[in-house]
Design a protein around this motif. Structure first.
Motif, mmCIF file in Angstrom:
data_model
loop_
_atom_site.group_PDB
_atom_site.id
_atom_site.type_symbol
_atom_site.label_atom_id
_atom_site.label_comp_id
_atom_site.label_asym_id
_atom_site.label_seq_id
_atom_site.Cartn_x
_atom_site.Cartn_y
_atom_site.Cartn_z
ATOM 1 N N UNK A 1 0.852 -1.191 0.000
ATOM 2 C CA UNK A 1 0.000 0.000 0.000
ATOM 3 C C UNK A 1 0.888 1.241 0.000
ATOM 4 N N UNK A 2 0.538 2.213 -0.828
ATOM 5 C CA UNK A 2 1.268 3.470 -0.879
ATOM 6 C C UNK A 2 0.322 4.641 -0.822
ATOM 7 N N UNK A 3 0.676 5.666 -0.056
ATOM 8 C CA UNK A 3 -0.203 6.834 0.094
ATOM 9 C C UNK A 3 0.587 8.107 -0.169
ATOM 10 N N UNK A 4 0.040 8.952 -1.035
ATOM 11 C CA UNK A 4 0.659 10.233 -1.368
ATOM 12 C C UNK A 4 0.301 11.262 -0.297
ATOM 13 N N UNK A 5 1.310 11.722 0.454
ATOM 14 C CA UNK A 5 1.094 12.699 1.523
ATOM 15 C C UNK A 5 1.263 14.119 0.999
ATOM 16 N N UNK A 6 2.336 14.356 0.248
ATOM 17 C CA UNK A 6 2.623 15.665 -0.328
ATOM 18 C C UNK A 6 3.024 15.506 -1.782
ATOM 19 N N UNK A 7 2.661 16.460 -2.637
ATOM 20 C CA UNK A 7 1.910 17.673 -2.348
ATOM 21 C C UNK A 7 0.418 17.399 -2.156
ATOM 22 N N UNK A 8 -0.235 18.271 -1.426
ATOM 23 C CA UNK A 8 -1.680 18.135 -1.236
ATOM 24 C C UNK A 8 -2.398 18.311 -2.566
ATOM 25 N N UNK A 9 -1.887 19.226 -3.408
ATOM 26 C CA UNK A 9 -2.444 19.452 -4.732
ATOM 27 C C UNK A 9 -1.310 19.692 -5.707
ATOM 28 N N UNK A 10 -1.335 18.979 -6.844
ATOM 29 C CA UNK A 10 -0.294 19.146 -7.860
ATOM 30 C C UNK A 10 -0.444 20.497 -8.554
ATOM 31 N N UNK A 11 0.684 21.227 -8.636
ATOM 32 C CA UNK A 11 0.721 22.483 -9.376
ATOM 33 C C UNK A 11 1.722 22.430 -10.518
ATOM 34 N N UNK A 12 2.875 21.807 -10.267
ATOM 35 C CA UNK A 12 3.867 21.640 -11.321
ATOM 36 C C UNK A 12 4.759 20.458 -10.965
ATOM 37 N N UNK A 13 5.526 19.987 -11.947
ATOM 38 C CA UNK A 13 6.302 18.769 -11.744
ATOM 39 C C UNK A 13 7.563 18.988 -10.912
ATOM 40 N N UNK A 14 7.842 20.227 -10.500
ATOM 41 C CA UNK A 14 8.996 20.489 -9.640
ATOM 42 C C UNK A 14 8.693 20.278 -8.156
ATOM 43 N N UNK A 15 7.430 20.077 -7.816
ATOM 44 C CA UNK A 15 7.076 19.890 -6.420
ATOM 45 C C UNK A 15 7.664 18.586 -5.864
ATOM 46 N N UNK A 16 8.104 18.641 -4.600
ATOM 47 C CA UNK A 16 8.609 17.444 -3.937
ATOM 48 C C UNK A 16 7.447 16.568 -3.493
ATOM 49 N N UNK A 17 7.554 15.279 -3.787
ATOM 50 C CA UNK A 17 6.555 14.304 -3.360
ATOM 51 C C UNK A 17 7.032 13.606 -2.092
#
Length: 289
Positions: free
Chosen positions: A202-218
């Motif tokens: 099981x995997x859960x995406x914590x961050x980013x809360x909302x995608x804005x651009x591909x430079x955001x840290x996941x």
């Protein structure tokens, strides 16, 4: 203009790889593949407590991944460790292929199924090699687990099913392993040459809360259950491990994995019951113009 189009295309490919980041499991493979025409480089270090000595062993696994097309990806993996001898030495390598044969897509959800095969060629003894004059091991070497990640030659194959539900991704694997003699050493008596492996991840995406651009840290959190059962009359046994993990993805191209794995059930004699993994991976998209 062409430069802008190329930058948009690369960004789109990167998002295709990491938009479903919660599927990038640390200890198993998902049914999804990397984008076509992409290349990935992995460097994995595993630190394992050796039951026969009480010391900490290390296995280093360099890996190259290639997205041949949207349905097929290939891996080439090398192994080096000090688990079976006092110093680190090259142990061998393996190749892995995964073919996605089913895709069902919905908004914020999809279902994938894939088949995989793996082959390993290993040059390792089945018992630890002691240096001349070294003290005896603290415990008898008691192990009935064979595995293709650096310890044993052989082949494996199986199926993977992965379900994405918005920020949660679930995946299960069922596979069969056939173990063979190593280059210089035969499998000792009492070992099972066949086993079945299974997993639930099981995997859960914590961050980013909302995608804005591909430079955001996941930031992704994982919990994986990893099991194996020997099937031969000689060497029967089974175990179930649990492996929580945390993962960081930077600029949609680079990821850092940290995972701890430990046994929660089972009676199979093993050389390692606990391990820690750290992995660095970098992906290059659109490798052919």
């Amino acid at each position: 203009m062409m430069k802008q189009i190329l930058m948009i295309a690369v960004a789109w490919l990167a998002m295709g790889r990491f938009a479903t980041a919660q599927e990038l499991y640390v200890n198993t493979e998902p049914a999804s593949n990397m984008p076509a025409n992409s290349l990935g480089i992995r460097l994995t270090n595993k630190f394992l407590k050796m039951e026969h000595t009480g010391d900490m062993g290390m296995r280093f696994e360099p890996e190259i991944m290639w997205g041949v097309n949207k349905n097929l990806m290939l891996h080439a993996i090398g192994y080096a460790s000090n688990m079976m001898q006092p110093s680190i030495r090259t142990e061998g390598g393996s190749v892995y292929a995964k073919y996605r044969f089913l895709s069902q897509d919905k908004q914020h959800a999809h279902f994938r199924m894939a088949a995989y095969v793996k082959g390993s060629v290993i040059d390792n003894p089945y018992y630890p090699v002691m240096e001349a004059g070294a003290h005896p091991t603290r415990k008898p070497y008691n192990n009935r687990e064979l595995e293709l990640e650096g310890a044993t030659s052989g082949v494996s194959g199986g199926v993977i099913a992965t379900q994405l539900l918005h920020k949660l991704a679930l995946s299960t694997t069922l596979g069969y392993n056939r173990y063979m003699n190593n280059l210089k050493d035969n499998i000792p008596d009492g070992f099972s040459k066949n086993s079945v492996n299974y997993s639930l991840s099981a995997g859960y995406l914590v961050l980013p809360v909302k995608y804005k651009n591909y430079n955001q840290t996941n930031l992704n959190l994982y919990l994986e259950l990893l099991g194996k059962t020997n099937t031969d009359a000689m060497g029967r046994g089974s175990y179930l491990d649990i492996a929580p993990a945390v993962q960081f993805i930077f600029n949609s191209t680079t990821r850092l994995d940290l995972s701890y794995r430990t046994q929660v059930a089972g009676e199979m004699p093993r050389n390692t019951f606990n391990s820690f993994l750290i992995r660095f991976e970098h992906n290059i998209f659109n490798i052919k113009k």
